[in-house]
Design an enzyme around this catalytic site. Structure first.
Site, short mmCIF file in Angstrom:
data_model
loop_
_atom_site.label_atom_id
_atom_site.label_comp_id
_atom_site.label_asym_id
_atom_site.label_seq_id
_atom_site.Cartn_x
_atom_site.Cartn_y
_atom_site.Cartn_z
N GLU A 1 0.82 -1.21 0.00
CA GLU A 1 0.00 0.00 0.00
C GLU A 1 0.85 1.26 0.00
O GLU A 1 0.61 2.20 -0.76
CB GLU A 1 -0.92 0.04 1.24
CG GLU A 1 -1.92 -1.08 1.32
CD GLU A 1 -1.40 -2.33 2.03
OE1 GLU A 1 -0.17 -2.59 1.95
OE2 GLU A 1 -2.20 -3.04 2.65
N CYS B 1 -0.03 1.70 7.23
CA CYS B 1 -0.52 2.05 5.89
C CYS B 1 -1.82 2.84 5.99
O CYS B 1 -2.06 3.75 5.19
CB CYS B 1 -0.70 0.79 5.05
SG CYS B 1 0.88 0.08 4.57
N1 THU Z 1 2.21 -6.44 4.08
C1 THU Z 1 1.72 -5.58 3.14
O1 THU Z 1 2.33 -5.39 2.08
N2 THU Z 1 0.54 -4.95 3.38
C2 THU Z 1 -0.21 -5.13 4.51
O2 THU Z 1 -1.22 -4.46 4.68
C3 THU Z 1 0.19 -6.12 5.51
C4 THU Z 1 1.54 -6.71 5.34
C5 THU Z 1 3.46 -7.14 3.79
C6 THU Z 1 4.64 -6.71 4.63
C7 THU Z 1 5.50 -7.94 4.63
O3 THU Z 1 6.34 -7.90 3.48
C8 THU Z 1 4.52 -9.08 4.49
O4 THU Z 1 3.30 -8.52 4.03
C9 THU Z 1 4.27 -9.85 5.77
O5 THU Z 1 3.92 -9.00 6.80
#
Ligand code: THU
Length: 268
Positions: A179, A220
């Site tokens: 995000e 985020c």
């Molecule tokens: N992650 C995201 O990209 N967006 C979210 O809203 C939650 C978590 C990613 C961060 C990390 O690379 C992986 O998911 C595990 O937490």
């Protein structure tokens, strides 16, 4: 007969493969192990078809380099297949996204007569397109540590779509979620001064994760809140099923934003 024996050998290998063995293998060997890691599937034709798409899309070197992508593909395949003990056409099409790594442009949705999009005037076809772009972007995730691939796509009121994936770091805390990566792409492509924030240019974000309900993390939500608390947040499973829609202010009630700083200034 030969393939029957091969299958037995493969299945034996699957069950004899313990995780400590996997962890001690180096990068290239681990990539080759993937093929033997999973037992045969019932819908072999679909699986072979998809595997061929993957095989034909990459050179041998690329397959090793893009190890986390191939791994993500396998994980998605088994997740979708096990969901309904079947692979729907929708799921099948989603999986093909892993092979189509050709996203280089910023897509724009055609809007008649200078129509502007808002969080509340988006029709289903626009939402589906936004989810599709998030699905595509998800296949670009760099997530070798969590192996959790996330895709996000931001829609602006002029119909531009900025999609992104999460990227991780050996220093884990440096990880950037999909995000916030999408916000960075949108702002750094279009913003003039503080226009994105003042004009509420971001009208929606689609988030795609395996397991559905891709609710954005607290960081985020805060980052998105800066640009438009009213934006629509579309949270979807990887095959565009189980979709939840919320306005950002519902996910971050009474969020801290630029107005709070302005109020404080008025009292100086
Ligand atoms: N992650 C995201 O990209 N967006 C979210 O809203 C939650 C978590 C990613 C961060 C990390 O690379 C992986 O998911 C595990 O937490």
């Amino acid at each position: 007969m030969f393939s029957f024996i091969l299958n037995i050998l493969l299945v034996t290998k699957v069950f004899s493969l313990d995780t400590s063995e996997l962890e001690t293998k180096n990068f290239n060997e681990k990539s080759q192990l993937l093929d033997n890691q999973y037992p045969p599937v019932s819908r072999q034709i679909d699986f072979d078809d998809l595997k061929n798409i993957m095989e034909n899309s990459f050179t041998d070197n690329e397959k090793i380099e893009k190890f986390s992508v191939v791994d993500g593909f396998y994980k998605d395949f088994y997740y979708l297949k096990n969901l309904n003990n079947n692979l729907s056409l929708k799921s099948f099409n989603m999986l093909k996204q892993w092979a189509k790594k050709n996203q280089t442009t910023i897509p724009k949705i055609y809007l008649p007569n200078n129509k502007k999009l808002t969080p509340d005037n988006l029709d289903d076809s626009i939402k589906e397109r936004l989810i599709l772009e998030a699905q595509r972007a998800r296949t670009f995730a760099y997530a070798p540590y969590s192996e959790f691939h996330v895709g996000a796509a931001i829609l602006t009121k002029d119909g531009y779509i900025y999609s992104a994936a999460n990227f991780e770091n050996a220093a884990y805390g440096n990880t950037i979620c999909a995000e916030r990566c999408a916000i960075a792409k949108a702002i750094s492509s279009e913003n003039r001064g503080v226009s994105f924030q003042q004009n509420a240019d971001i009208v929606a974000i689609a988030i795609v994760i395996r397991g559905g309900g891709g609710s954005p993390c607290g960081n985020c939500r805060q980052a998105l809140n800066e640009f438009n608390p009213d934006m629509l947040v579309i949270m979807s499973d990887i095959d565009a099923e189980n979709i939840i829609e919320k306005h950002l202010y519902e996910l971050l009630p009474m969020g801290f934003g630029p107005a709070n700083l302005d109020k404080a200034k008025a009292l100086e």
